[in-house]
Design an enzyme around this catalytic site. Structure first.
Site, PDB file in Angstrom:
ATOM      1  N   ARG A   8       0.860  -1.186   0.000  1.00 53.81           N
ATOM      2  CA  ARG A   8       0.000   0.000   0.000  1.00 53.81           C
ATOM      3  C   ARG A   8       0.898   1.238   0.000  1.00 53.81           C
ATOM      4  NH1 ARG A   8      -3.644   2.890   4.601  1.00 53.81           N
ATOM      5  NH2 ARG A   8      -4.654   4.375   3.188  1.00 53.81           N
ATOM      6  N   HIS A   9       0.454   2.290  -0.654  1.00 50.89           N
ATOM      7  CA  HIS A   9       1.212   3.534  -0.769  1.00 50.89           C
ATOM      8  C   HIS A   9       1.438   4.199   0.595  1.00 50.89           C
ATOM      9  CE1 HIS A   9      -2.415   5.891   0.090  1.00 50.89           C
ATOM     10  NE2 HIS A   9      -3.049   5.045  -0.706  1.00 50.89           N
ATOM     11  N   GLU A  11       1.484   7.528   3.235  1.00 51.31           N
ATOM     12  CA  GLU A  11       0.424   8.462   3.632  1.00 51.31           C
ATOM     13  C   GLU A  11       0.318   9.616   2.642  1.00 51.31           C
ATOM     14  OE1 GLU A  11      -0.088  10.308   7.875  1.00 51.31           O
ATOM     15  OE2 GLU A  11       0.968  11.773   6.610  1.00 51.31           O
ATOM     16  N   SER A  12      -0.900   9.871   2.172  1.00 51.33           N
ATOM     17  CA  SER A  12      -1.144  11.025   1.289  1.00 51.33           C
ATOM     18  C   SER A  12      -1.762  12.157   2.093  1.00 51.33           C
ATOM     19  CB  SER A  12      -2.085  10.633   0.146  1.00 51.33           C
ATOM     20  OG  SER A  12      -3.415  10.503   0.624  1.00 51.33           O
ATOM     21  N   ASN A  15      -5.207  11.287   3.040  1.00 46.47           N
ATOM     22  CA  ASN A  15      -5.378  10.305   4.120  1.00 46.47           C
ATOM     23  C   ASN A  15      -5.580  10.978   5.468  1.00 46.47           C
ATOM     24  OD1 ASN A  15      -2.989   7.938   2.729  1.00 46.47           O
ATOM     25  ND2 ASN A  15      -5.211   7.974   2.547  1.00 46.47           N
ATOM     26  N   GLU A  85      -7.068   3.070  -7.113  1.00 45.01           N
ATOM     27  CA  GLU A  85      -8.033   2.828  -6.052  1.00 45.01           C
ATOM     28  C   GLU A  85      -9.453   2.880  -6.605  1.00 45.01           C
ATOM     29  OE1 GLU A  85      -8.916   1.355  -3.646  1.00 45.01           O
ATOM     30  OE2 GLU A  85      -8.082   2.348  -1.869  1.00 45.01           O
TER      31      GLU A  85
END
Length: 282
Positions: A8-9, A11-12, A15, A85
């Site tokens: 999973r990427h 933290e954006s 998020n 996503e």
């Protein structure tokens, strides 16, 4: 056989907000980039032969950190919109919650207007497997899983559908223990996958149990587990052994910067500016 690591990427910036964020293309936060850098550093002694990533910034930047830490000659980093996503349509960047927010209804058929259902994401996952994973499985048929390592960097809900699509093609008829509650930012899950004639011994049961280290928002966690569909029986059967889920050991030394800096969006140019005025660049 192959070894498959699903990531999973980091933290954006989205998020950190109570917003539906699927195809909305938010960058990594500064803290998210530090997570991704730690992830990439932890993989520098792990030979990776293929990297596939969502083309959305948060996943692509995360994949780049893995890629740049690989020894030369590096494999190609391939980006694809198939790995995005779930698209939340008109709810994108809208607030979620019980008080005035946009709420997702239960079930796999629900979709926000102009968005995708979980079944739609499953269809994309199957297409990604057909396009990217199946050719490698065919090429590596009969070889040990350790000889070919494939990494997929994507998103919380997509990763669940991707794993579910692979597990649905098992032919051992053992029950799937599905406790997927989302994945930690830069957490990774690893499995050995092959065609049904490739295991010389009975594989261990498939257990997808995740317990994210932090809270997972509705925009990163699936509403229901992926089912077994009729079409799955028409595809070549697979056998799959889950080795580990949501591994986050690389985050032990990663802490959010004080003063809110860690929550701001990461800017690649900013690092160059700081380096220049600090006398480290020209």
């Amino acid at each position: 056989m192959i070894t498959l690591t699903i990531v999973r990427h980091g933290e954006s910036t989205d998020n950190l907000k109570a917003l539906w964020a699927g195809w909305a293309d938010a960058p990594l936060s500064v803290h998210g980039m530090n997570q991704a850098k730690a992830l990439g550093e932890s993989f520098k002694t792990t030979k990776i032969h293929h990297i596939f990533a969502s083309d959305l910034l948060r996943a692509n930047w995360t994949a780049q950190q893995i890629h740049r830490n690989q020894p030369e000659p590096r494999c190609q980093l391939i980006s694809s919109n198939l790995l995005r996503e779930q698209n939340f349509g008109d709810a994108e960047r809208k607030p979620f919650g019980e008080k005035g927010g946009w709420q997702r209804k239960s079930g796999r058929l629900f979709k926000f207007e102009n968005g995708e259902s979980l079944n739609d994401v499953r269809d994309r996952a199957n297409e990604a497997i057909h396009r990217f994973i199946e050719p490698i499985l065919s090429e590596c048929h009969g070889s040990p899983a350790q000889n070919r390592h494939v990494v997929v960097v994507a998103h919380g809900i997509f990763n669940a559908e991707f794993l579910g699509a692979l597990l649905a093609r098992r032919r051992d008829h053992k029950p799937l223990e599905w406790g997927y509650k989302g994945m930690t930012n830069t957490g990774w899950t690893r499995a050995e996958i092959g065609y049904i004639d490739e295991f010389s011994r009975t594989p261990t049961p498939a257990n997808i149990i995740t317990n994210p280290s932090g809270p997972i928002s509705p925009s990163s966690s699936p509403a229901s587990p992926p089912p077994l569909e009729e079409d799955d029986d028409l595809l070549p059967g697979l056998t799959m052994r889950i080795l580990c889920t949501d591994v986050t050991k690389h985050l032990e030394g990663v802490h959010r910067q004080k003063g809110g800096i860690g929550s701001t969006g990461f800017d690649e140019k900013q690092g160059d500016i700081r380096k220049f005025f600090g006398g480290g660049g020209s």
